[in-house]
Design a protein around this motif. Sequence first.
Motif, PDB file in Angstrom:
ATOM      1  N   GLU A 210       0.963  -1.110  -0.059  1.00  0.00           N
ATOM      2  CA  GLU A 210      -0.193  -0.061   0.012  1.00  0.00           C
ATOM      3  C   GLU A 210       0.879   1.297  -0.009  1.00  0.00           C
ATOM      4  OE1 GLU A 210      -2.803   2.106   3.135  1.00  0.00           O
ATOM      5  OE2 GLU A 210      -3.310   0.036   2.790  1.00  0.00           O
ATOM      6  N   THR A 211       0.435   2.275  -0.631  1.00  0.00           N
ATOM      7  CA  THR A 211       1.042   3.623  -1.041  1.00  0.00           C
ATOM      8  C   THR A 211       0.004   4.282  -0.206  1.00  0.00           C
ATOM      9  OG1 THR A 211       2.431   3.219  -2.747  1.00  0.00           O
ATOM     10  CG2 THR A 211       1.838   5.484  -2.394  1.00  0.00           C
ATOM     11  N   GLN A 212       0.344   5.468   0.698  1.00  0.00           N
ATOM     12  CA  GLN A 212      -0.757   6.391   1.201  1.00  0.00           C
ATOM     13  C   GLN A 212       0.032   7.670   0.899  1.00  0.00           C
ATOM     14  OE1 GLN A 212      -0.638   5.366   5.500  1.00  0.00           O
ATOM     15  NE2 GLN A 212      -2.322   3.968   5.002  1.00  0.00           N
ATOM     16  N   VAL A 213      -1.018   8.720   1.098  1.00  0.00           N
ATOM     17  CA  VAL A 213      -0.765  10.190   1.224  1.00  0.00           C
ATOM     18  C   VAL A 213      -1.253  10.749   2.538  1.00  0.00           C
ATOM     19  CG1 VAL A 213      -1.090  12.573   0.348  1.00  0.00           C
ATOM     20  CG2 VAL A 213      -0.641  10.490  -1.285  1.00  0.00           C
ATOM     21  N   LEU A 214      -0.422  11.281   3.270  1.00  0.00           N
ATOM     22  CA  LEU A 214      -0.984  11.805   4.695  1.00  0.00           C
ATOM     23  C   LEU A 214      -0.804  13.595   4.611  1.00  0.00           C
ATOM     24  CD1 LEU A 214       1.159   9.775   7.261  1.00  0.00           C
ATOM     25  CD2 LEU A 214      -0.893   9.092   6.183  1.00  0.00           C
ATOM     26  N   VAL A 215      -2.049  13.885   5.076  1.00  0.00           N
ATOM     27  CA  VAL A 215      -2.242  15.376   5.070  1.00  0.00           C
ATOM     28  C   VAL A 215      -2.783  15.945   6.373  1.00  0.00           C
ATOM     29  CG1 VAL A 215      -3.665  17.319   3.948  1.00  0.00           C
ATOM     30  CG2 VAL A 215      -3.181  15.185   2.649  1.00  0.00           C
ATOM     31  N   ALA A 216      -2.018  16.940   6.898  1.00  0.00           N
ATOM     32  CA  ALA A 216      -2.667  17.479   8.367  1.00  0.00           C
ATOM     33  C   ALA A 216      -3.614  18.396   7.676  1.00  0.00           C
ATOM     34  CB  ALA A 216      -1.589  18.351   8.934  1.00  0.00           C
ATOM     35  N   LEU A 217      -4.863  18.143   8.063  1.00  0.00           N
ATOM     36  CA  LEU A 217      -5.875  19.142   8.012  1.00  0.00           C
ATOM     37  C   LEU A 217      -6.100  20.135   8.770  1.00  0.00           C
ATOM     38  CD1 LEU A 217      -8.845  16.731   6.642  1.00  0.00           C
ATOM     39  CD2 LEU A 217      -7.130  17.981   5.485  1.00  0.00           C
ATOM     40  N   ALA A 218      -5.425  20.013  10.129  1.00  0.00           N
ATOM     41  CA  ALA A 218      -5.376  20.789  11.216  1.00  0.00           C
ATOM     42  C   ALA A 218      -4.241  20.584  11.889  1.00  0.00           C
ATOM     43  CB  ALA A 218      -6.742  21.013  11.957  1.00  0.00           C
ATOM     44  N   GLY A 219      -3.753  21.556  12.631  1.00  0.00           N
ATOM     45  CA  GLY A 219      -2.815  21.223  13.735  1.00  0.00           C
ATOM     46  C   GLY A 219      -1.292  20.756  13.056  1.00  0.00           C
ATOM     47  N   GLU A 220      -0.527  20.190  13.900  1.00  0.00           N
ATOM     48  CA  GLU A 220       0.958  19.485  13.344  1.00  0.00           C
ATOM     49  C   GLU A 220       0.843  18.112  13.656  1.00  0.00           C
ATOM     50  OE1 GLU A 220       4.411  22.131  13.360  1.00  0.00           O
ATOM     51  OE2 GLU A 220       5.162  20.662  14.722  1.00  0.00           O
ATOM     52  N   ILE A 221       1.276  17.472  12.499  1.00  0.00           N
ATOM     53  CA  ILE A 221       1.867  16.123  12.775  1.00  0.00           C
ATOM     54  C   ILE A 221       3.074  15.768  12.441  1.00  0.00           C
ATOM     55  CG2 ILE A 221       1.097  13.493  12.058  1.00  0.00           C
ATOM     56  CD1 ILE A 221      -1.519  15.264  11.407  1.00  0.00           C
ATOM     57  N   ARG A 222       3.895  15.166  13.363  1.00  0.00           N
ATOM     58  CA  ARG A 222       5.248  14.700  12.953  1.00  0.00           C
ATOM     59  C   ARG A 222       5.300  13.298  12.610  1.00  0.00           C
ATOM     60  NH1 ARG A 222       9.928  12.475  15.596  1.00  0.00           N
ATOM     61  NH2 ARG A 222       8.506  12.210  17.414  1.00  0.00           N
ATOM     62  N   ALA A 223       5.731  13.079  11.428  1.00  0.00           N
ATOM     63  CA  ALA A 223       5.768  11.706  10.797  1.00  0.00           C
ATOM     64  C   ALA A 223       7.310  11.289  10.592  1.00  0.00           C
ATOM     65  CB  ALA A 223       5.085  11.591   9.433  1.00  0.00           C
TER      66      ALA A 223
END
Length: 136
Positions: free
Chosen positions: A61-74
Amino acid sequence: MMHPQKTSQPRWIDFDGEKGEAGELYYWEKQDLFPNGVQRCFWVHAVPGGVSRGNHAHREETQVLVALAGEIRARTTDTLGVTQVFKLNHPSRGLLIPPLHWVETDFSSDAVLLALSDREFSEADYIRDLKEFAKL
């Protein structure tokens, strides 16, 4: 042990969009990334402080991650042990994560994560044990 060949690394993708007096609108029409379209999407929010999410890899699987609000550290780690850290903090850009990357995410208290996938859910596609992933 032989490592699977790396085909690509996680990378930013910028979404097309429009900004105006009525706000901002972003969209994704990148057929080359997901030729069969988005097969699954999910969102995560209200993650308690100190709780890490993800903590798995995908076989195909390939994914695209998007922060719609706030901050996410990946934090991503490939099968050769190369680790990268990305800060997702604006909905105008997403992080493309190819298969065979271990992913750990940490959320600010107001963060909302949207994930878009090129495959339907399959438990068999998950690698949930870091020791198993390290053997690839």
